[in-house]
Write an enzyme that holds these catalytic residues in place. Structure first.
Site, PDB file in Angstrom:
ATOM      1  N   GLY A 297      37.650  52.240  52.211  1.00 54.03           N
ATOM      2  CA  GLY A 297      38.298  50.964  51.905  1.00 54.03           C
ATOM      3  C   GLY A 297      39.749  51.212  51.549  1.00 54.03           C
ATOM      4  O   GLY A 297      40.670  51.027  52.352  1.00 54.03           O
ATOM      5  N   ARG A 298      39.939  51.723  50.320  1.00 52.48           N
ATOM      6  CA  ARG A 298      41.287  51.942  49.791  1.00 52.48           C
ATOM      7  C   ARG A 298      42.174  52.720  50.762  1.00 52.48           C
ATOM      8  O   ARG A 298      43.308  52.345  51.014  1.00 52.48           O
ATOM      9  CB  ARG A 298      41.155  52.728  48.482  1.00 52.48           C
ATOM     10  N   TYR A 339      42.181  50.204  34.701  1.00 54.97           N
ATOM     11  CA  TYR A 339      41.914  51.640  34.927  1.00 54.97           C
ATOM     12  C   TYR A 339      43.099  52.530  34.539  1.00 54.97           C
ATOM     13  O   TYR A 339      43.163  53.684  34.967  1.00 54.97           O
ATOM     14  CB  TYR A 339      41.625  51.929  36.407  1.00 54.97           C
ATOM     15  N   CYS A 366      49.696  36.473  29.231  1.00 57.58           N
ATOM     16  CA  CYS A 366      49.718  36.470  27.760  1.00 57.58           C
ATOM     17  C   CYS A 366      48.778  37.508  27.186  1.00 57.58           C
ATOM     18  O   CYS A 366      47.740  37.160  26.597  1.00 57.58           O
ATOM     19  CB  CYS A 366      49.384  35.077  27.259  1.00 57.58           C
TER      20      CYS A 366
HETATM   21  N1  LLP Z   1      31.171  51.927  49.860  1.00 61.94           N
HETATM   22  C1  LLP Z   1      30.623  51.510  48.705  1.00 61.94           C
HETATM   23  C2  LLP Z   1      29.171  51.402  48.611  1.00 61.94           C
HETATM   24  C3  LLP Z   1      31.433  51.201  47.604  1.00 61.94           C
HETATM   25  O1  LLP Z   1      30.881  50.801  46.471  1.00 61.94           O
HETATM   26  C4  LLP Z   1      32.844  51.319  47.738  1.00 61.94           C
HETATM   27  C5  LLP Z   1      33.728  51.003  46.611  1.00 61.94           C
HETATM   28  C6  LLP Z   1      33.366  51.725  48.963  1.00 61.94           C
HETATM   29  C7  LLP Z   1      32.504  52.027  50.014  1.00 61.94           C
HETATM   30  C8  LLP Z   1      34.841  51.867  49.210  1.00 61.94           C
HETATM   31  O2  LLP Z   1      35.437  52.828  48.419  1.00 61.94           O
HETATM   32  P1  LLP Z   1      36.982  53.238  48.653  1.00 61.94           P
HETATM   33  O3  LLP Z   1      37.095  53.959  49.979  1.00 61.94           O
HETATM   34  O4  LLP Z   1      37.775  51.973  48.658  1.00 61.94           O
HETATM   35  O5  LLP Z   1      37.280  54.092  47.496  1.00 61.94           O
HETATM   36  N2  LLP Z   1      38.229  48.292  41.977  1.00 61.94           N
HETATM   37  C9  LLP Z   1      38.336  49.742  41.932  1.00 61.94           C
HETATM   38  C10 LLP Z   1      37.582  50.387  43.070  1.00 61.94           C
HETATM   39  C11 LLP Z   1      36.118  50.038  43.080  1.00 61.94           C
HETATM   40  C12 LLP Z   1      35.410  50.616  44.264  1.00 61.94           C
HETATM   41  C13 LLP Z   1      34.035  50.101  44.372  1.00 61.94           C
HETATM   42  N3  LLP Z   1      33.306  50.563  45.495  1.00 61.94           N
HETATM   43  C14 LLP Z   1      39.805  50.127  41.947  1.00 61.94           C
HETATM   44  O6  LLP Z   1      40.660  49.267  41.973  1.00 61.94           O
HETATM   45  O7  LLP Z   1      40.125  51.311  41.866  1.00 61.94           O
END
Ligand code: LLP
Length: 445
Positions: A297-298, A339, A366
């Site tokens: 994702g990220r 975080y 705020c």
């Molecule tokens: N697959 C599953 C089952 C997941 O739970 C996640 C992320 C991903 C893929 C994707 O992960 P990535 O490649 O994006 O790291 N809000 C947090 C991140 C939470 C991620 C939750 N799950 C932040 O802003 O750092």
């Protein structure tokens, strides 16, 4: 730690143009701020496409790979259409994400539904739209999904989400693969789950197993360990139950470079570790190379995105910090307050001026905790300057809120000097559009 490789803090097309302003995708960021107002999310199409190509190239030596972009990082119809056009499928976790990718025209057989508490309505929507895979998280969902599939005379294609018992070094809120996690079946429970599927849940077809160990991961060894657990478990289930399961979902998690201190592996590094680990695990456990699913994702969207803010008030604490406040903050980017995430930034109207002053960038919400950047060296700042915060494509818009009843920003997609608004800025009327005042309160105001 791997050596710093080819991850960039900024979008790939980011540079100073001839007017001395920052530009992305050939578009002057100061002009975009004028045209659309601030805060403004800007997404660089070229960067997204390039990273998708890197993922495809990096894994091209492995025969059977399904790239499933994790929509939770950023889910809009335009970005979905963009990533889909690169051949990616989608990992979704809610009715909202399912609906968005469906409406964006995605082939739903290339969509995988994750989540630890999917609702009846969400499961029905997924079944009705013909979602390709369900990653089933727990016993309750196994029984519910079987029931719902049966009522529709359908078979749901599933993976079992397992907890591999692997801890990665990331913020504890975004670790998911450790034994105490809320996600997935413990390895001591998978036999019972498989047994139930085979003996009772005739409307579920099991294809394999899934794990996701966490997010913003910089180590590569954890992927090696995860793959070892997944392939070993797949081999064990196959031999115990006489099955030929051949799919594993490795999840996402590759970290990105938010500041110069960060040193994440590249897509190529991670692909090398994953494919090598698969080769060795396959030999070790005597199975055919499985078909794999990846859910980045990220790392697909983060550095394609920047957020533009206008600098407003400032405050010099006597003998202390120099604060500059921007017109956004924790509602459009909750990551620093959630975080302790750190970000890099430049002043878009004078990016190359010498950075002489240590300042703190405060948000406008705020709460004392609404600090976007604790400490950053920037040039002389004046009211009206445009601050460009980098690497905000992931988990900013997707976690944005209306805290303090502030409208969510617009989003613009840029490419080849062209810009298109892909999410409209919310209006004051949007903010009250879902409010309902009971009649008995109407005359009292
Ligand atoms: N697959 C599953 C089952 C997941 O739970 C996640 C992320 C991903 C893929 C994707 O992960 P990535 O490649 O994006 O790291 N809000 C947090 C991140 C939470 C991620 C939750 N799950 C932040 O802003 O750092």
């Amino acid at each position: 730690m791997p050596e710093c490789t080819d991850q960039y803090i900024k979008p790939l097309t980011c540079k100073t143009n001839e007017t001395g302003h920052l530009e992305v995708g050939g578009c002057d960021l100061v002009e975009l701020a004028k045209e659309f107002g601030t805060p403004l999310y800007v997404i660089d199409e070229y960067t997204v496409r390039q990273i998708c190509c890197d993922y495809k190239k990096a894994f091209s030596s492995y025969k059977n790979v399904n790239m499933m972009y994790a929509s939770k990082a950023l889910c809009t119809m335009a970005t979905t259409a963009l990533i889909s056009s690169e051949g990616f499928g989608f990992d979704v976790v809610s009715g909202g994400e399912i609906y968005t990718v469906h409406k964006a025209g995605v082939d739903m057989s290339k969509v995988l539904f994750n989540g630890n508490n999917k609702s009846v309505d969400e499961l029905i929507l997924a079944l009705d739209l013909g979602i390709g895979r369900f990653s089933v998280d727990n016993f309750f969902e196994l029984s519910l999904l079987n029931e719902l599939a049966k009522s529709k005379n359908k078979t749901a294609d599933i993976l079992l989400r397992i907890t591999p018992g692997i801890e990665c070094h990331t913020h504890e809120y975004i670790q998911t693969g450790h034994l105490d996690s809320k996600f997935g079946f413990d390895l001591t429970q998978t036999d019972e789950a498989v047994d139930l599927i085979l003996s009772q849940y005739s409307n579920l077809k099991l294809h394999g197993i899934h794990a996701h160990i966490g997010s913003q991961i910089f180590e590569t060894k954890v992927y090696h360990d995860e793959i070892d657990v997944l392939v070993k478990e797949l081999a064990r289930i196959n031999s115990k139950f006489g099955l030929k399961l051949n799919q594993i979902n490795i999840g996402g998690g590759l970290g990105v470079k938010y500041t110069e201190k960060d040193c994440p592996p590249s897509v190529y590094d991670i692909a090398g570790v994953i494919t090598k680990s698969l080769d060795s695990a396959v030999k070790k456990y005597g199975v055919e190379p499985p078909e794999i699913f990846l859910e980045p994702g990220r790392s697909v969207i983060s550095n394609a995105g920047v957020t533009l803010y206008t600098i407003g008030s400032s405050k010099q604490v006597p003998k202390g910090r120099l604060y500059f406040a921007v017109d956004g903050g924790m509602a459009d980017n909750p990551r620093p307050s959630m975080y302790q995430a750190e970000y890099s930034a430049l002043i878009a109207n004078k990016p190359d001026n010498e950075a002489l002053h240590n300042v703190t960038i405060a948000g406008r919400f705020c709460e004392s905790g609404d600090i976007l950047i604790q400490e950053i060296k920037l040039p002389e700042i004046e009211e009206g300057d445009i601050l460009c915060v980098f690497n905000t494509g992931a988990y900013n818009f997707s976690m944005a809120s209306n805290y303090n009843r502030v409208e969510k920003p617009a989003m613009v997609l840029v490419n080849n000097s062209q810009f298109d608004m892909i999410v409209k800025r919310e209006s004051l009327n949007d903010l009250i559009s879902h409010d309902v005042v009971p009649d008995r309160l109407k005359n009292n105001v």
